[in-house]
Design a protein around this motif. Structure first.
Motif, PDB file in Angstrom:
ATOM      1  N   GLU A 168       0.899  -1.283   0.052  1.00 34.08           N
ATOM      2  CA  GLU A 168       0.016  -0.077  -0.009  1.00 34.08           C
ATOM      3  C   GLU A 168       0.779   1.332  -0.101  1.00 34.08           C
ATOM      4  OE1 GLU A 168      -2.658  -0.140   3.466  1.00 34.08           O
ATOM      5  OE2 GLU A 168      -3.639  -2.187   2.570  1.00 34.08           O
ATOM      6  N   LEU A 169       1.887   1.265   0.887  1.00 32.07           N
ATOM      7  CA  LEU A 169       2.678   2.318   0.878  1.00 32.07           C
ATOM      8  C   LEU A 169       3.454   2.815  -0.496  1.00 32.07           C
ATOM      9  CD1 LEU A 169       4.353   4.724   2.550  1.00 32.07           C
ATOM     10  CD2 LEU A 169       6.088   2.881   2.929  1.00 32.07           C
ATOM     11  N   TRP A 170       3.934   1.596  -0.985  1.00 35.01           N
ATOM     12  CA  TRP A 170       4.636   1.551  -2.457  1.00 35.01           C
ATOM     13  C   TRP A 170       3.658   2.207  -3.408  1.00 35.01           C
ATOM     14  CZ3 TRP A 170       9.150   1.949  -4.209  1.00 35.01           C
ATOM     15  CH2 TRP A 170       9.576   1.742  -5.556  1.00 35.01           C
ATOM     16  N   GLU A 171       2.313   1.695  -3.410  1.00 38.63           N
ATOM     17  CA  GLU A 171       1.412   2.087  -4.430  1.00 38.63           C
ATOM     18  C   GLU A 171       1.120   3.557  -4.176  1.00 38.63           C
ATOM     19  OE1 GLU A 171       0.464   0.448  -7.132  1.00 38.63           O
ATOM     20  OE2 GLU A 171       1.841  -1.022  -6.709  1.00 38.63           O
ATOM     21  N   LYS A 172       0.954   4.025  -3.083  1.00 35.16           N
ATOM     22  CA  LYS A 172       0.553   5.475  -2.565  1.00 35.16           C
ATOM     23  C   LYS A 172       1.595   6.428  -3.044  1.00 35.16           C
ATOM     24  CE  LYS A 172       0.816   7.203   1.142  1.00 35.16           C
ATOM     25  NZ  LYS A 172       0.763   7.727   2.841  1.00 35.16           N
ATOM     26  N   ASN A 173       3.091   6.168  -2.804  1.00 30.65           N
ATOM     27  CA  ASN A 173       4.029   6.726  -3.216  1.00 30.65           C
ATOM     28  C   ASN A 173       4.727   6.672  -4.702  1.00 30.65           C
ATOM     29  OD1 ASN A 173       4.417   8.262  -0.562  1.00 30.65           O
ATOM     30  ND2 ASN A 173       4.709   6.336   0.149  1.00 30.65           N
ATOM     31  N   LEU A 174       4.445   5.760  -5.304  1.00 29.21           N
ATOM     32  CA  LEU A 174       4.923   5.713  -6.576  1.00 29.21           C
ATOM     33  C   LEU A 174       4.855   6.749  -7.565  1.00 29.21           C
ATOM     34  CD1 LEU A 174       6.626   3.295  -8.354  1.00 29.21           C
ATOM     35  CD2 LEU A 174       4.570   2.503  -9.139  1.00 29.21           C
ATOM     36  N   PRO A 175       3.693   7.352  -7.854  1.00 36.42           N
ATOM     37  CA  PRO A 175       3.399   8.570  -8.502  1.00 36.42           C
ATOM     38  C   PRO A 175       4.229   9.611  -8.408  1.00 36.42           C
ATOM     39  CG  PRO A 175       1.025   7.580  -8.103  1.00 36.42           C
ATOM     40  CD  PRO A 175       2.276   7.003  -7.011  1.00 36.42           C
ATOM     41  N   PHE A 176       4.534   9.792  -7.090  1.00 37.11           N
ATOM     42  CA  PHE A 176       5.382  10.912  -6.636  1.00 37.11           C
ATOM     43  C   PHE A 176       6.915  10.557  -6.880  1.00 37.11           C
ATOM     44  CE2 PHE A 176       1.648  11.632  -3.928  1.00 37.11           C
ATOM     45  CZ  PHE A 176       1.211  12.777  -4.695  1.00 37.11           C
ATOM     46  N   LEU A 177       7.190   9.278  -6.516  1.00 34.29           N
ATOM     47  CA  LEU A 177       8.690   8.901  -6.805  1.00 34.29           C
ATOM     48  C   LEU A 177       8.946   8.860  -8.051  1.00 34.29           C
ATOM     49  CD1 LEU A 177       8.784   6.122  -4.333  1.00 34.29           C
ATOM     50  CD2 LEU A 177       9.771   8.292  -3.958  1.00 34.29           C
ATOM     51  N   ARG A 178       8.039   8.692  -9.168  1.00 31.98           N
ATOM     52  CA  ARG A 178       8.279   8.550 -10.537  1.00 31.98           C
ATOM     53  C   ARG A 178       8.743   9.945 -11.169  1.00 31.98           C
ATOM     54  NH1 ARG A 178       3.103   5.192 -12.107  1.00 31.98           N
ATOM     55  NH2 ARG A 178       4.289   2.995 -12.161  1.00 31.98           N
ATOM     56  N   LEU A 179       8.465  11.013 -10.427  1.00 28.83           N
ATOM     57  CA  LEU A 179       8.841  12.228 -10.866  1.00 28.83           C
ATOM     58  C   LEU A 179      10.364  12.566 -10.839  1.00 28.83           C
ATOM     59  CD1 LEU A 179       6.144  14.617  -9.231  1.00 28.83           C
ATOM     60  CD2 LEU A 179       6.383  13.947 -11.540  1.00 28.83           C
ATOM     61  N   SER A 180      11.163  11.888  -9.939  1.00 18.90           N
ATOM     62  CA  SER A 180      12.328  12.174  -9.663  1.00 18.90           C
ATOM     63  C   SER A 180      13.389  11.006  -9.691  1.00 18.90           C
ATOM     64  CB  SER A 180      12.790  12.808  -8.213  1.00 18.90           C
ATOM     65  OG  SER A 180      12.321  12.174  -7.431  1.00 18.90           O
ATOM     66  N   VAL A 181      12.828   9.661  -9.460  1.00 18.21           N
ATOM     67  CA  VAL A 181      13.729   8.484  -9.260  1.00 18.21           C
ATOM     68  C   VAL A 181      13.715   7.765 -10.603  1.00 18.21           C
ATOM     69  CG1 VAL A 181      14.000   6.323  -8.199  1.00 18.21           C
ATOM     70  CG2 VAL A 181      13.178   8.428  -6.918  1.00 18.21           C
ATOM     71  N   SER A 182      14.422   7.249 -11.194  1.00 18.19           N
ATOM     72  CA  SER A 182      14.884   6.481 -12.445  1.00 18.19           C
ATOM     73  C   SER A 182      13.990   5.363 -12.703  1.00 18.19           C
ATOM     74  CB  SER A 182      16.341   6.115 -12.533  1.00 18.19           C
ATOM     75  OG  SER A 182      16.577   4.885 -11.956  1.00 18.19           O
ATOM     76  N   TYR A 183      13.357   5.202 -13.775  1.00 15.25           N
ATOM     77  CA  TYR A 183      12.505   3.997 -14.008  1.00 15.25           C
ATOM     78  C   TYR A 183      13.044   2.731 -13.501  1.00 15.25           C
ATOM     79  CZ  TYR A 183       9.377   0.940 -16.501  1.00 15.25           C
ATOM     80  OH  TYR A 183       8.773  -0.125 -16.703  1.00 15.25           O
ATOM     81  N   ALA A 184      14.290   2.551 -13.968  1.00  9.28           N
ATOM     82  CA  ALA A 184      14.928   1.246 -13.705  1.00  9.28           C
ATOM     83  C   ALA A 184      14.840   0.926 -12.029  1.00  9.28           C
ATOM     84  CB  ALA A 184      16.463   1.164 -14.117  1.00  9.28           C
TER      85      ALA A 184
END
Length: 112
Positions: free
Chosen positions: A46-62
């Motif tokens: 749940e934590l991962w799914e909740k924060n994933l959209p925001f993390l995608r803004l700066s963390v590499s896809y890989a």
């Protein structure tokens, strides 16, 4: 003079955004570390799914893909009650999350 003030303001705003982003990513990785050893796979997902959209803004896809795949594996081994594999996957997630944390850390030194 007006263009200097505008340029300086934009630069300061960029520094603020970069700092806030670094803080957000580091807090998220700290939460993931905490949940890894509380044996709460569902909360971790749940934590991962909740924060994933925001993390995608700066963390590499890989890096994000690696952590996402490992969390899916952890969820699978959790349903199979395979504690040995769960521990192995936890260590891999910890390693992948530490990579994200290290890449987003603000450091005051430069290596040339």
């Amino acid at each position: 003079m007006r263009s200097f003030i505008i340029t300086a303001s934009i630069f300061i705003l960029m520094l603020i955004v970069i700092t806030l982003n670094s803080i957000y990513v580091r807090e998220t990785t700290a939460e993931i570390y905490d949940l890894l050893y509380k044996d709460s796979t569902e909360e971790l997902c749940e934590l991962w799914e909740k924060n994933l959209p925001f993390l995608r803004l700066s963390v590499s896809y890989a890096e994000l893909e690696r952590v996402g795949e490992l969390i899916a594996e952890l969820k699978y081994y959790d349903t199979m009650n395979n504690s040995k594999e769960k521990e192995r996957i936890r260590l891999l997630i910890r390693d992948a999350v530490s990579d994200i944390d290290r890449l987003e850390r603000l450091e005051g030194r430069f290596n040339f």
